[in-house]
Design an enzyme around this catalytic site. Structure first.
Site, mmCIF file in Angstrom:
data_model
loop_
_atom_site.group_PDB
_atom_site.id
_atom_site.type_symbol
_atom_site.label_atom_id
_atom_site.label_comp_id
_atom_site.label_asym_id
_atom_site.label_seq_id
_atom_site.Cartn_x
_atom_site.Cartn_y
_atom_site.Cartn_z
ATOM 1 N N GLU A 96 0.615 10.596 -28.389
ATOM 2 C CA GLU A 96 -0.548 9.927 -28.983
ATOM 3 C C GLU A 96 -0.139 9.179 -30.259
ATOM 4 O OE1 GLU A 96 -3.496 10.974 -32.255
ATOM 5 O OE2 GLU A 96 -3.710 12.507 -30.691
ATOM 6 N N HIS A 97 0.649 9.819 -31.086
ATOM 7 C CA HIS A 97 1.138 9.164 -32.303
ATOM 8 C C HIS A 97 1.989 7.947 -31.975
ATOM 9 C CE1 HIS A 97 0.480 12.053 -35.832
ATOM 10 N NE2 HIS A 97 -0.158 12.612 -34.813
ATOM 11 N N GLU A 135 1.885 17.031 -40.430
ATOM 12 C CA GLU A 135 0.529 17.322 -39.964
ATOM 13 C C GLU A 135 0.364 18.798 -39.633
ATOM 14 O OE1 GLU A 135 -2.622 15.809 -36.494
ATOM 15 O OE2 GLU A 135 -0.581 15.004 -36.568
ATOM 16 N N HIS A 164 0.386 15.310 -27.850
ATOM 17 C CA HIS A 164 -0.020 14.876 -29.180
ATOM 18 C C HIS A 164 1.050 13.982 -29.806
ATOM 19 C CE1 HIS A 164 -0.340 15.739 -33.645
ATOM 20 N NE2 HIS A 164 -1.470 15.116 -33.377
#
Length: 451
Positions: free
Chosen positions: A71-72, A148, A68
């Site tokens: 991905e950012h 997040e 993840h």
């Protein structure tokens, strides 16, 4: 098309005439890249996705959340484009672009007008193959991801869902949180994420899917040009990576009850059991079972818990499937004092289905609802693009709408009963978040263990 079409990794070209007049084409390049397209008659836009079959379940313990994190980072710039350049490229044409990390895959996607498709392919290819993962950007994004995680932790339903998957899957790698934990994100280094990137983002890992207004030959040519410009040597031959093993894994649940105290107005509760793998034949009767139990306003859970008793506003059932395992669950949000009653009613409706099955009228309604929902979903190029990705990455076969509806129509009340009994025999797991005591739901765990 009258049956599923296999997608062998060693077949270079494949053309499929699918339901509704759409044309599906697939090309496997010598470098191992797989490109799939579905041309939709009358479409004036296209959705494109760059996929890798790498998700949170593939991470090492010290780097949970790195998929993840990566991905950012792919949005933060390349050697030829800054983060602002990437954003402007889509904003100035009214396009959409984003990414998602799941337990078994990661996808970078965009939706644009047909005239802008080749631009979208070029930008996504550059992001995918040529990301800098700059150390300063890495630290900036670490802070964003921690925010997040904090946002998700403030949502009791999100917390309950995470605890539920951990409770159902125990030590299995599907039980990990996709975003990692605060400690793992704080601890992971740029070099570890860079290694994860270089190891898993290769030509033989890449699947590109496009649906909408697309010319397949132009798409393939654009992919080759864009990835070569991004620095890849496509003259190096490679075989696409093998798909995950699709046989059903044995799931051993850990602590089957998780209660997280929170000062909230509502309690959020999940009940469920291990389910079926994505390729299992049971997925069709499971879809019917899930729909009848808690799939809509006419479902048993909705009618009994909300309409007749007024105990909850939100209540439903769901099923999630992966390459070698799955989960079936039920969810409700309710006043904390009613948690025990609501959970008991959910379990009772589930067991009643395992004891008595469903009626023929329920079967007919469920088939109608599922068929209509499937047809309506495929009006959207995003859904078709995602269907191509799942077909290539997980299933190894393409199933169009007509074939899906044919298989759905073959579901009988007897098959639904068999699936219900199989699920009911599995160990029950419960996860609750709110101002509640474990004692309010623990008896359901004890009763399940005794059965």
């Amino acid at each position: 098309m009258n049956s599923a079409v296999a997608l062998p990794l060693d077949r270079a070209d494949l053309t499929i005439s699918a339901a509704g007049g759409s044309l599906v084409r697939r090309t496997v390049l010598p470098s191992g890249i797989r490109v799939l397209s579905e041309r939709m008659p009358g479409a004036a836009s296209a959705s494109v996705g760059f996929w890798v079959a790498v998700g949170s379940r593939d991470e090492q313990p010290a780097t949970y959340g790195s998929t993840h994190f990566l991905e950012h980072l792919l949005f933060k710039g390349t050697d030829s484009r800054s983060a602002l350049d990437i954003a402007v490229a889509f904003d100035e044409v009214g396009g959409e672009h984003n990414a998602l990390t799941a337990k078994e895959h990661t996808c970078y996607y965009a939706k644009v007008r047909d005239r802008d498709l080749l631009m979208a392919v070029s930008v996504l290819a550059d992001m995918f193959a040529n990301s800098r993962i700059d150390p300063e950007d890495f630290e900036t994004e670490r802070g964003v991801i921690l925010e997040e995680l904090a946002m998700a932790d403030d949502d009791p339903a999100d917390v309950a869902a995470e605890r539920f998957f951990e409770t159902v899957f125990g030590d299995h790698d599907l039980g990990r949180p996709i975003g990692g934990t605060v400690s793992s994100i704080r601890g992971v280094t740029r070099d570890e994420v860079w290694h994860h990137y270089r190891k898993n983002y290769r030509a033989q890992d890449l699947v590109i899917t496009v649906a909408g207004a697309v010319d397949h030959d132009e798409l393939v040519a654009a992919v080759e040009v864009a990835l070569t410009a991004a620095g890849w040597n496509l003259d190096e031959e490679a075989v696409p990576v093998e798909r995950r093993v699709g046989s059903q894994a044995t799931i051993v649940s850990g602590n089957r009850l998780s209660v997280t105290p929170r000062t909230t107005e509502q309690a959020n509760v999940f009940l469920g059991v291990p389910g079926f793998a994505a390729s299992a034949d049971e997925r069709w009767p499971l879809a019917v079972l899930t729909n009848v139990l808690g799939g809509g306003m006419s479902s048993r859970l909705f009618q009994e818990i909300r309409e007749r008793r007024g105990l909850a506003y939100s209540v439903h059932s769901f099923a999630s499937s992966y390459s070698d395992a799955g989960v079936f669950g039920m969810y409700a949000g309710c006043t904390p004092a009613r948690l025990g009653d609501v959970a008991q009613l959910m379990q009772a409706e589930f067991m009643r289905m395992a004891d008595d099955g469903i009626t023929r009228d329920e079967l007919r309604r469920a088939k109608g609802q599922l068929a209509g929902a499937a047809a309506l979903a495929l009006e959207d190029s995003d859904a078709r693009m995602s269907r191509l990705g799942r077909a290539e990455l997980t299933m190894g076969e393409f199933i169009d709408l007509d074939e899906s509806l044919r298989r759905l129509e073959q579901v009988t009340v007897e098959r639904v009963l068999d699936v219900a009994r199989t699920l009911a025999a599995a160990p029950l797991a419960i996860a609750a978040v709110g101002p509640v005591e474990a004692a309010s739901v623990a008896p359901l765990i004890d009763a399940s263990a005794a059965a």
